[in-house]
Every structure is written in C-alpha cells, then in structure tokens.
Design a protein around this motif. Structure first.
Motif, PDB file in Angstrom:
ATOM      1  N   ARG A  29     -48.939 -64.514  33.043  1.00 32.46           N
ATOM      2  CA  ARG A  29     -48.851 -65.011  31.670  1.00 32.46           C
ATOM      3  C   ARG A  29     -50.207 -65.560  31.280  1.00 32.46           C
ATOM      4  O   ARG A  29     -50.960 -66.054  32.118  1.00 32.46           O
ATOM      5  CB  ARG A  29     -47.800 -66.124  31.570  1.00 32.46           C
ATOM      6  CG  ARG A  29     -46.395 -65.668  31.890  1.00 32.46           C
ATOM      7  CD  ARG A  29     -45.450 -66.848  32.057  1.00 32.46           C
ATOM      8  NE  ARG A  29     -45.325 -67.623  30.819  1.00 32.46           N
ATOM      9  CZ  ARG A  29     -45.780 -68.862  30.661  1.00 32.46           C
ATOM     10  NH1 ARG A  29     -46.430 -69.468  31.643  1.00 32.46           N
ATOM     11  NH2 ARG A  29     -45.611 -69.500  29.517  1.00 32.46           N
ATOM     12  N   TYR A  30     -50.523 -65.484  29.995  1.00 31.84           N
ATOM     13  CA  TYR A  30     -51.782 -66.008  29.473  1.00 31.84           C
ATOM     14  C   TYR A  30     -51.460 -67.144  28.506  1.00 31.84           C
ATOM     15  O   TYR A  30     -50.561 -67.019  27.663  1.00 31.84           O
ATOM     16  CB  TYR A  30     -52.570 -64.906  28.758  1.00 31.84           C
ATOM     17  CG  TYR A  30     -52.884 -63.750  29.683  1.00 31.84           C
ATOM     18  CD1 TYR A  30     -54.013 -63.786  30.505  1.00 31.84           C
ATOM     19  CD2 TYR A  30     -52.037 -62.650  29.759  1.00 31.84           C
ATOM     20  CE1 TYR A  30     -54.291 -62.744  31.370  1.00 31.84           C
ATOM     21  CE2 TYR A  30     -52.312 -61.600  30.619  1.00 31.84           C
ATOM     22  CZ  TYR A  30     -53.435 -61.651  31.426  1.00 31.84           C
ATOM     23  OH  TYR A  30     -53.699 -60.618  32.293  1.00 31.84           O
ATOM     24  N   THR A  31     -52.190 -68.234  28.629  1.00 31.76           N
ATOM     25  CA  THR A  31     -51.912 -69.418  27.823  1.00 31.76           C
ATOM     26  C   THR A  31     -53.114 -69.756  26.944  1.00 31.76           C
ATOM     27  O   THR A  31     -54.254 -69.376  27.243  1.00 31.76           O
ATOM     28  CB  THR A  31     -51.586 -70.622  28.720  1.00 31.76           C
ATOM     29  OG1 THR A  31     -52.677 -70.834  29.627  1.00 31.76           O
ATOM     30  CG2 THR A  31     -50.306 -70.368  29.513  1.00 31.76           C
ATOM     31  N   PRO A  32     -52.907 -70.483  25.844  1.00 31.85           N
ATOM     32  CA  PRO A  32     -54.018 -70.878  24.967  1.00 31.85           C
ATOM     33  C   PRO A  32     -55.057 -71.703  25.714  1.00 31.85           C
ATOM     34  O   PRO A  32     -54.717 -72.481  26.606  1.00 31.85           O
ATOM     35  CB  PRO A  32     -53.320 -71.710  23.886  1.00 31.85           C
ATOM     36  CG  PRO A  32     -51.904 -71.239  23.894  1.00 31.85           C
ATOM     37  CD  PRO A  32     -51.596 -70.905  25.319  1.00 31.85           C
ATOM     38  N   ARG A  33     -56.322 -71.552  25.332  1.00 33.88           N
ATOM     39  CA  ARG A  33     -57.420 -72.254  25.991  1.00 33.88           C
ATOM     40  C   ARG A  33     -58.412 -72.775  24.951  1.00 33.88           C
ATOM     41  O   ARG A  33     -58.754 -72.064  23.996  1.00 33.88           O
ATOM     42  CB  ARG A  33     -58.163 -71.315  26.955  1.00 33.88           C
ATOM     43  CG  ARG A  33     -57.294 -70.743  28.076  1.00 33.88           C
ATOM     44  CD  ARG A  33     -56.776 -71.828  28.995  1.00 33.88           C
ATOM     45  NE  ARG A  33     -55.741 -71.366  29.876  1.00 33.88           N
ATOM     46  CZ  ARG A  33     -55.882 -71.273  31.203  1.00 33.88           C
ATOM     47  NH1 ARG A  33     -57.019 -71.609  31.774  1.00 33.88           N
ATOM     48  NH2 ARG A  33     -54.879 -70.850  31.936  1.00 33.88           N
ATOM     49  N   ARG A  34     -58.903 -73.994  25.171  1.00 34.95           N
ATOM     50  CA  ARG A  34     -59.905 -74.546  24.262  1.00 34.95           C
ATOM     51  C   ARG A  34     -61.233 -73.816  24.365  1.00 34.95           C
ATOM     52  O   ARG A  34     -62.051 -73.852  23.434  1.00 34.95           O
ATOM     53  CB  ARG A  34     -60.093 -76.039  24.536  1.00 34.95           C
ATOM     54  CG  ARG A  34     -58.955 -76.890  23.984  1.00 34.95           C
ATOM     55  CD  ARG A  34     -59.116 -78.348  24.340  1.00 34.95           C
ATOM     56  NE  ARG A  34     -58.932 -78.573  25.767  1.00 34.95           N
ATOM     57  CZ  ARG A  34     -58.930 -79.768  26.349  1.00 34.95           C
ATOM     58  NH1 ARG A  34     -59.140 -80.856  25.612  1.00 34.95           N
ATOM     59  NH2 ARG A  34     -58.743 -79.897  27.649  1.00 34.95           N
ATOM     60  N   PHE A  35     -61.490 -73.157  25.475  1.00 36.71           N
ATOM     61  CA  PHE A  35     -62.686 -72.329  25.633  1.00 36.71           C
ATOM     62  C   PHE A  35     -62.720 -71.225  24.577  1.00 36.71           C
ATOM     63  O   PHE A  35     -63.790 -70.766  24.170  1.00 36.71           O
ATOM     64  CB  PHE A  35     -62.697 -71.731  27.038  1.00 36.71           C
ATOM     65  CG  PHE A  35     -63.877 -70.852  27.349  1.00 36.71           C
ATOM     66  CD1 PHE A  35     -65.062 -71.406  27.814  1.00 36.71           C
ATOM     67  CD2 PHE A  35     -63.800 -69.481  27.183  1.00 36.71           C
ATOM     68  CE1 PHE A  35     -66.162 -70.599  28.108  1.00 36.71           C
ATOM     69  CE2 PHE A  35     -64.882 -68.665  27.471  1.00 36.71           C
ATOM     70  CZ  PHE A  35     -66.071 -69.224  27.934  1.00 36.71           C
ATOM     71  N   ARG A  69     -51.902 -66.713  17.782  1.00 39.20           N
ATOM     72  CA  ARG A  69     -51.106 -65.886  18.693  1.00 39.20           C
ATOM     73  C   ARG A  69     -51.947 -65.356  19.846  1.00 39.20           C
ATOM     74  O   ARG A  69     -51.422 -65.106  20.936  1.00 39.20           O
ATOM     75  CB  ARG A  69     -50.460 -64.743  17.911  1.00 39.20           C
ATOM     76  CG  ARG A  69     -49.350 -65.227  16.987  1.00 39.20           C
ATOM     77  CD  ARG A  69     -48.830 -64.149  16.057  1.00 39.20           C
ATOM     78  NE  ARG A  69     -47.719 -64.646  15.264  1.00 39.20           N
ATOM     79  CZ  ARG A  69     -47.577 -64.468  13.951  1.00 39.20           C
ATOM     80  NH1 ARG A  69     -48.504 -63.777  13.280  1.00 39.20           N
ATOM     81  NH2 ARG A  69     -46.545 -64.958  13.309  1.00 39.20           N
ATOM     82  N   MET A  70     -53.251 -65.202  19.607  1.00 34.00           N
ATOM     83  CA  MET A  70     -54.144 -64.735  20.671  1.00 34.00           C
ATOM     84  C   MET A  70     -54.649 -65.871  21.549  1.00 34.00           C
ATOM     85  O   MET A  70     -55.479 -65.645  22.427  1.00 34.00           O
ATOM     86  CB  MET A  70     -55.313 -63.964  20.068  1.00 34.00           C
ATOM     87  CG  MET A  70     -54.923 -62.586  19.559  1.00 34.00           C
ATOM     88  SD  MET A  70     -56.359 -61.574  19.077  1.00 34.00           S
ATOM     89  CE  MET A  70     -56.687 -62.195  17.440  1.00 34.00           C
ATOM     90  N   GLY A  71     -54.176 -67.078  21.318  1.00 34.93           N
ATOM     91  CA  GLY A  71     -54.459 -68.168  22.239  1.00 34.93           C
ATOM     92  C   GLY A  71     -55.710 -68.966  21.971  1.00 34.93           C
ATOM     93  O   GLY A  71     -56.191 -69.671  22.866  1.00 34.93           O
ATOM     94  N   ARG A 117     -52.855 -76.788  17.378  1.00 33.85           N
ATOM     95  CA  ARG A 117     -54.198 -76.474  17.860  1.00 33.85           C
ATOM     96  C   ARG A 117     -55.217 -77.453  17.277  1.00 33.85           C
ATOM     97  O   ARG A 117     -54.904 -78.271  16.409  1.00 33.85           O
ATOM     98  CB  ARG A 117     -54.573 -75.027  17.509  1.00 33.85           C
ATOM     99  CG  ARG A 117     -53.611 -74.009  18.096  1.00 33.85           C
ATOM    100  CD  ARG A 117     -53.632 -73.981  19.631  1.00 33.85           C
ATOM    101  NE  ARG A 117     -52.425 -73.388  20.197  1.00 33.85           N
ATOM    102  CZ  ARG A 117     -52.222 -72.094  20.337  1.00 33.85           C
ATOM    103  NH1 ARG A 117     -53.133 -71.233  19.938  1.00 33.85           N
ATOM    104  NH2 ARG A 117     -51.104 -71.647  20.871  1.00 33.85           N
ATOM    105  N   LYS A 118     -56.466 -77.368  17.730  1.00 32.87           N
ATOM    106  CA  LYS A 118     -57.505 -78.286  17.287  1.00 32.87           C
ATOM    107  C   LYS A 118     -58.385 -77.630  16.223  1.00 32.87           C
ATOM    108  O   LYS A 118     -58.338 -76.418  16.026  1.00 32.87           O
ATOM    109  CB  LYS A 118     -58.326 -78.764  18.475  1.00 32.87           C
ATOM    110  CG  LYS A 118     -57.494 -79.598  19.466  1.00 32.87           C
ATOM    111  CD  LYS A 118     -58.337 -80.151  20.586  1.00 32.87           C
ATOM    112  CE  LYS A 118     -57.487 -80.871  21.633  1.00 32.87           C
ATOM    113  NZ  LYS A 118     -56.802 -82.050  21.084  1.00 32.87           N
ATOM    114  N   THR A 132     -61.710 -63.879  24.570  1.00 28.38           N
ATOM    115  CA  THR A 132     -62.097 -65.137  25.201  1.00 28.38           C
ATOM    116  C   THR A 132     -60.905 -65.812  25.874  1.00 28.38           C
ATOM    117  O   THR A 132     -61.056 -66.453  26.920  1.00 28.38           O
ATOM    118  CB  THR A 132     -62.736 -66.082  24.170  1.00 28.38           C
ATOM    119  OG1 THR A 132     -62.006 -66.023  22.942  1.00 28.38           O
ATOM    120  CG2 THR A 132     -64.184 -65.688  23.904  1.00 28.38           C
ATOM    121  N   THR A 133     -59.707 -65.671  25.305  1.00 28.90           N
ATOM    122  CA  THR A 133     -58.506 -66.225  25.931  1.00 28.90           C
ATOM    123  C   THR A 133     -58.237 -65.541  27.272  1.00 28.90           C
ATOM    124  O   THR A 133     -57.934 -66.200  28.274  1.00 28.90           O
ATOM    125  CB  THR A 133     -57.288 -66.064  25.010  1.00 28.90           C
ATOM    126  OG1 THR A 133     -57.520 -66.742  23.779  1.00 28.90           O
ATOM    127  CG2 THR A 133     -56.033 -66.621  25.661  1.00 28.90           C
TER     128      THR A 133
END
Length: 409
Positions: free
Chosen positions: A53-59, A83-85, A208-209, A399-400
């Motif tokens: 699974r892929y999760t959202p990332r601040r990167f 949706r793309m994280g 999200r931020k 990037t996600t």
C-alpha cells in the motif's frame, strides 16, 4: 484480493473529507521504473511495487494541483493531487480587482489558463484583448488578462483550461487550443477555479497541509491607491488565521525576499516555515552560477542570518554531472546544507518527455539525461545525497511512490 478490496473501498468513499490512508498512484510511476537503465536503483524501486500500500507523504508536494493532466489551480487538480498522496498542496496567490485572494500561478495569466477570451463580457475587461499573429510583419499573437481586471465573483465564473497559448495563431480558437502534445485536455472540460479561502476550506477537509505562494504583482503597487505589498502579504496570512489553521500547517512561499522578511517580523510563527523560492538564475542571468558561491547574492550564510530556514531552487541548481555519467550534488546544494538551510526542489514532471534532455529543469545535467527513467534517478540523488525535505511535482504520484519506497516522511 487485498489490493482490489482496498481500491473498492476508496471508490465507495462518499465525501472528499473521508480521509484515506492509501494513495492511488496509477501507472506512471511504474512506467518510469520500467524506463530506468538496469541497476541497483531500478531493482530497489521495482521491488517496491509488489503487494504493498502507498500512503500520503509530506515529501510529495503538489505543484499547482496536478497540472500534468488537470488544469492548474482547480478543485479537480487539488483532488487529483490529494488522491495521489501529496502531503502538501500549493495555491499560488494573486489578488482580484476587489482585493480578494485567488489561486492563480500568475496575476496576468487568465488568457492562457481560463476561458476568459471566449467570454466577450469578461474579455472586454482584460488589460489587453486578443490580437492575432500577423505573419507578414512577424507580430506574435498576444493578450493579457489579469485577476486584478475582475472582481472575485467574475473570476469565479471562469472555467479553467490547460495552460497554453499559440503565439503563431491567427484566430482566437487556435490561440486558446494549444495544449502541448505530452499533456492532455481529457480532464479539462471542467476546471473549477478557486479563491484562496476555497482552497483553504478544501485542503482542510482533506486533512493535508498548505503551501501558498504570494505571487509578485504584475500591476503597479500600491494597487488602487493603498493596497501595498505588505498589506497583500498580510492578507495571505490573515486568511489562515481567520480559518483557525495553525501556523505549523502552513508553509508560505515567495520569490521576493522582502515577503519572507515581512512574515518573519510580523508573523513569526508563519515566517519560521516560510519558503524562499530562488530564481536568481533568472534575476541575475549572466552572472549567477550554482558552482561559484561568489555569484550568489545574498549568500547561503547571509540568508540563514536573516532568518531564512527553507530555500527552494529549481531542480537543476541542486545537481551536476558526476563521474561515469552519474548525478551528484552541486556546490549550491552543499553550501546550502552547510549553512543549515533546508531544501525543497521544484518542479518534477514539468518537462515532458526527457529524450531531448529535459529542458530548463534538467539543464545542468543534460549530458547525462537520456530518457524518462532519469526522473527517478534525479529524485534519488535529491533525496539521498542532496537531502531535500520535499519536491514539488506536477504529478504527485511520482514523488509519493518514491517517498514510500525509500521511507521518506
């Protein structure tokens, strides 16, 4: 079966506010992995897509939404980025005739990013109406339509389109319908433009931020007599305070150092997270060199003394060709880290196919860029060797995916 069940759960979500811990990546990141030359990086990333699974990332920072395929700064683009994280989502901020803040990359880009020229009532309000190209004289087609030409209500009646215009066009239709072949108009039939407050409400609902960018005005300031640059910079922060958004969730940006210094003095909680966008390669063209510290004015240590904590240059300024066709950190990148500055890079997935070397964003490493897989090769160097804290992307799935594979936050 587990992946299918998770996908169905996502599709059945009723509300955008029904936050999910899983990102939807689509095929592009895996196409980029397939495009990589054989080697350790390809092996690591190829192993990463197996049953996970892929999760959202601040990167993963959304640049204008998801403008590789969606009209920029639209609700639809923000939803695609979510949706793309993407962990941070951008709104470039400009102001309207009635001094309301809206999401637009440039104060005067409505003629290339919306349907304003096809709306005679609103086109009549443009700073400069459409003028067709004249092949006989060599004159290029042109127009100039600014957010400051319209009220907020008029702005919100526009429909966004993919950012494009044909300077050789002799008709309005040809001028407006010029989307590059490597992008698409598939998702451009609906482009819901947003005010800054609309963006804040939407991103809040998504959990999200925020990373708003105060765009440099393209009209004389003070605007309409008393709307100064400082009032404009303050208005951006005031929208977050009015919405009850903690400063820790907001990363305000500007290419103008004066805006960063204003926030540090007047709104230090926000200013400490301000991002100084570096375009000195354009402003100091002919003298700036990312390998020659004497050409950086102000220098890295001086920026740090002023209170700047986060510096954001274009991708190419952070890297240079290394031995044996590799990519390595530039002197600019090394000196920024030495001065204690955090780095964010812009903008991945903005260059189209890389077969020709990648253009502006890859100019420093053009000799070692051979194909689309080099998107991931560059990203790997930026993370592992340069040490960037995040990367803006026109297609956040890339990037996600990478952030999940390497464990970036």
């Amino acid at each position: 079966m587990r992946r299918i069940a998770a996908t169905l759960a996502l599709l059945m979500a009723v509300s955008p506010g029904a936050a999910t811990e899983e990102a939807q990546l689509g095929p592009r990141p895996f196409y980029l992995v397939d495009s990589l030359e054989p080697g350790p990086l390809k092996d690591r990333l190829a192993a990463c897509w197996i049953d996970r699974r892929y999760t959202p990332r601040r990167f993963s920072i959304s640049h204008r939404g998801a403008p590789l395929q969606f009209p920029e700064h639209t609700r639809e683009g923000v939803m695609a980025a979510y949706r793309m994280g993407a962990g941070l989502i951008e709104c470039d901020v400009a102001f309207t005739k009635d001094r309301q803040l809206v999401c637009r990359h440039s104060q005067c880009d409505l003629h290339t990013t919306t349907d304003i020229l096809a709306r005679p009532d609103l086109a009549a309000k443009c700073t400069k109406g459409f003028a067709p190209a004249d092949p006989a004289s060599g004159r290029k087609a042109s127009a100039q339509c600014c957010t400051s030409d319209l009220t907020l209500a008029e702005f919100k009646s526009l429909n966004a389109k993919m950012d494009a215009a044909d300077p050789e066009a002799t008709t309005l239709s040809a001028y407006m319908n010029a989307t590059p072949r490597w992008r698409t108009d598939l998702y451009a039939t609906t482009g819901t433009v947003m005010s800054h407050r609309d963006y804040i409400a939407l991103v809040t609902s998504l959990g999200r931020k925020f990373t708003p960018e105060l765009k440099a005005p393209q009209v004389p300031m003070p605007f309409a007599g008393d709307y100064t640059q400082d009032r404009y910079a303050q208005a951006l922060i005031d929208d977050y305070k009015a919405a009850g958004i903690p400063a820790s969730d907001v990363f305000p940006q500007s290419f103008q150092l004066r805006d960063i210094l204003y926030w540090l003095e007047k709104e230090p909680d926000f200013g400490r997270q301000a991002v100084f966008l570096d375009d000195r390669d354009e402003r100091d063209k002919g003298t700036f060199d990312p390998e020659v510290p004497e050409t950086w004015k102000p220098g890295m240590a001086e920026l740090a003394r002023m209170g700047v904590r986060i510096l954001a240059p274009p991708l190419w300024m952070l890297v240079r060709p290394g031995p044996g066709g590799t990519i390595e950190p530039s002197a600019y990148a090394r000196e920024a880290k030495k001065a204690g500055l955090d780095l964010i890079a812009w903008s991945l997935e903005r260059s189209g196919p890389l077969k020709g070397g990648g253009g502006y964003y890859y100019q420093s490493i053009k000799p070692v860029v051979t194909g689309d897989g080099d998107v991931l090769r560059l990203l790997d160097v930026l993370y592992r060797e340069v040490g960037v804290r995040g990367v803006f992307s026109d297609w956040p799935a890339t990037t996600t995916f990478y952030a999940n594979c390497v464990g970036a936050d």
